[in-house]
Scaffold this active site. Structure first.
Site, PDB file in Angstrom:
ATOM      1  N   THR A 111      -5.659   1.380  -5.616  1.00  0.00           N
ATOM      2  CA  THR A 111      -5.213  -0.012  -5.481  1.00  0.00           C
ATOM      3  C   THR A 111      -5.841  -0.906  -6.549  1.00  0.00           C
ATOM      4  OG1 THR A 111      -5.124   0.272  -3.086  1.00  0.00           O
ATOM      5  CG2 THR A 111      -4.947  -1.969  -3.905  1.00  0.00           C
ATOM      6  N   GLU A 129       0.813  -1.200   0.000  1.00  0.00           N
ATOM      7  CA  GLU A 129       0.000   0.000   0.000  1.00  0.00           C
ATOM      8  C   GLU A 129       0.863   1.273   0.000  1.00  0.00           C
ATOM      9  OE1 GLU A 129      -3.307   0.449  -0.385  1.00  0.00           O
ATOM     10  OE2 GLU A 129      -2.815   2.569  -0.336  1.00  0.00           O
ATOM     11  N   ASP A 174       1.719  -0.086  -4.894  1.00  0.00           N
ATOM     12  CA  ASP A 174       0.509   0.027  -5.723  1.00  0.00           C
ATOM     13  C   ASP A 174       0.361   1.398  -6.390  1.00  0.00           C
ATOM     14  OD1 ASP A 174      -0.261   1.332  -3.350  1.00  0.00           O
ATOM     15  OD2 ASP A 174      -2.190   0.301  -3.172  1.00  0.00           O
TER      16      ASP A 174
END
Ligand code: GP9
Ligand code: MN
Length: 415
Positions: A80, A38, A254
């Site tokens: 994402t 992330e 991401d």
């Protein structure tokens, strides 16, 4: 009908890159473990704050792996989910909205579907509600067999922070699922702790916050470090379970975590002004590919998330020359230094083009447009062709392989 597909197919065939002889099939039959990190940007790699390494584990791991240091995210508003879309399809996400929501019923020939056809057990592990980003629906279209969502984890107040389950607990509990999967498997893990607004309890912080006017950037460093530690535990667990030597391990960022709203603070941290050129360069995210039995190597070729699918398929010994996709095998000697971002910016070996301006890469100086012109058309063309495929659901008309019939895709199982 599908006649629009003919031009696209010609373009894709002309851009096909012959795989590297030594690496094609180098990991045939191995498991594939992909970790989507992330909001992790590449500038944190081999970087320190107050003398403390931000990502000590990744800094070590890149030395034993293929590490791509000019690898860009290509996501748009779908964040994402866009990065997942790029990885699985080697198509661009959309210029507006999230393709996971708007085109979840399209025909795709995605990575999970292809690997499923090769006898792989395919799954995603992510401790969030299954319908977030419409994942439960989209994962069916991508051919995933199983989605381990929030209901497959024991999520408590103690093991949660910010958006949900803490990465260390997430990987801990995921291991149980992983060891129970049939092999070979393709398992994709999506981390969560390093998500805006980057909150983390004091006792989970191993390094200092930064001290700028941006609380967001200040908090970013301890949460990046937290995920780094979670990954270290995970890799150690894989070694302990004997899975490390049997798996290709891919770790990638991401999308950006620090937006342009924090340019002043970012400039303070990096010690330079964040111009549109620098801002574009900050869209680099780490890509690490660990192949059992292979030595580490840093590869600086310009690349993007669109290149993941053919790269990984070739490593596993699966041919891609009949696929409709826009990426290229990163290990191919023929791979061009070129990548297009979703906003139309592009990066070549020598230039960065963004906001209608051409910059020389080594100096960051603005140069005559003519330097960037040869690539401008190609960048536009790729985005346009990819959009056409999605808006027209054109892969419905492309049947290079009958085993790739949507009706035969298994229903994705969630608890
Ligand atoms: C949510 C997680 C974060 O499940 O993947 O999504 P993002 O906000 O980064 O797109
Ligand atoms: Mn994200």
């Amino acid at each position: 009908d599908g006649s629009e597909l003919a031009d696209i197919e010609n373009y894709v065939r002309a851009n096909y890159k012959t795989p590297n002889d030594e690496l094609f099939g180098a990991a045939k039959g191995k498991n594939l473990i992909v970790v989507s990190m992330e909001s992790t940007q590449n500038f944190v790699i081999n970087q320190r704050i107050n003398g403390q390494e931000i990502t000590p584990f990744l800094n070590k791991f890149i030395k034993e792996s293929y590490y791509f240091d000019n690898f860009y995210h290509q996501t748009g508003q779908g964040k994402t989910s866009d990065s997942e879309f790029l990885l699985e399809n080697s198509l661009y996400p959309l210029g507006r909205g999230a393709v996971f929501f708007t085109h979840s019923q399209n025909e795709y020939k995605a990575l999970p579907e292809i690997l499923g056809g090769q006898g792989y057990f395919t799954s995603v592990l992510h401790a969030n509600n299954k319908s977030f980003w419409n994942r439960d629906i989209m994962y069916k279209s991508l051919g995933y067999q199983r989605f381990y969502d929030i209901n497959d984890f024991n999520v408590t107040e103690e093991n949660s922070v910010n958006w949900g389950m803490k990465d260390k607990d997430f990987f801990d509990q995921s291991l149980q699922h992983l060891t129970e999967m049939p092999q070979p498997f393709y398992a994709k893990f999506i981390t969560l702790t390093n998500h805006f607004p980057f909150t983390l309890a004091e006792e989970d912080r191993s390094i200092d916050e930064f001290t700028s006017d941006s609380k967001t950037l200040n908090r970013y460093f301890p949460t990046v470090r937290y995920t780094d530690e979670a990954l270290e535990h995970f890799i150690n667990d894989l070694k302990e379970k004997g899975l490390y030597e049997d798996s290709v391990i891919v770790i990638y960022g991401d999308h950006y975590g620090i937006s342009e709203n924090h340019n002043a603070a970012m400039g303070e941290f990096l010690g330079k002004e964040i111009t549109p050129f620098e801002s574009t360069q900050l869209q680099r995210v780490p890509l690490i590919v660990h192949v059992p039995g292979q030595e580490g190597k840093t590869i600086s070729k310009v690349s993007g998330q669109i290149d993941l699918k053919p790269t990984l398929l070739h490593l596993l010994g699966v041919d891609t020359k009949d696929n409709i996709e826009f990426g290229a095998d990163l290990f191919s000697d023929e791979k061009m230094d070129f990548t297009v971002l979703r906003d139309g910016s592009f990066i070549t070996k020598d230039y960065v083009y963004t906001r209608d301006t051409c910059y020389e890469k080594t100096t960051g100086e603005q140069v005559e447009d003519v330097a960037c012109e040869p690539y401008l058309e190609k960048a536009k063309q790729e985005l346009e062709y990819s959009d056409k495929i999605i808006y027209g659901d054109l892969l419905r008309f492309y049947d290079n392989d009958t085993s790739n019939d949507k009706k035969k895709s298994p229903a994705v199982i969630t608890k």
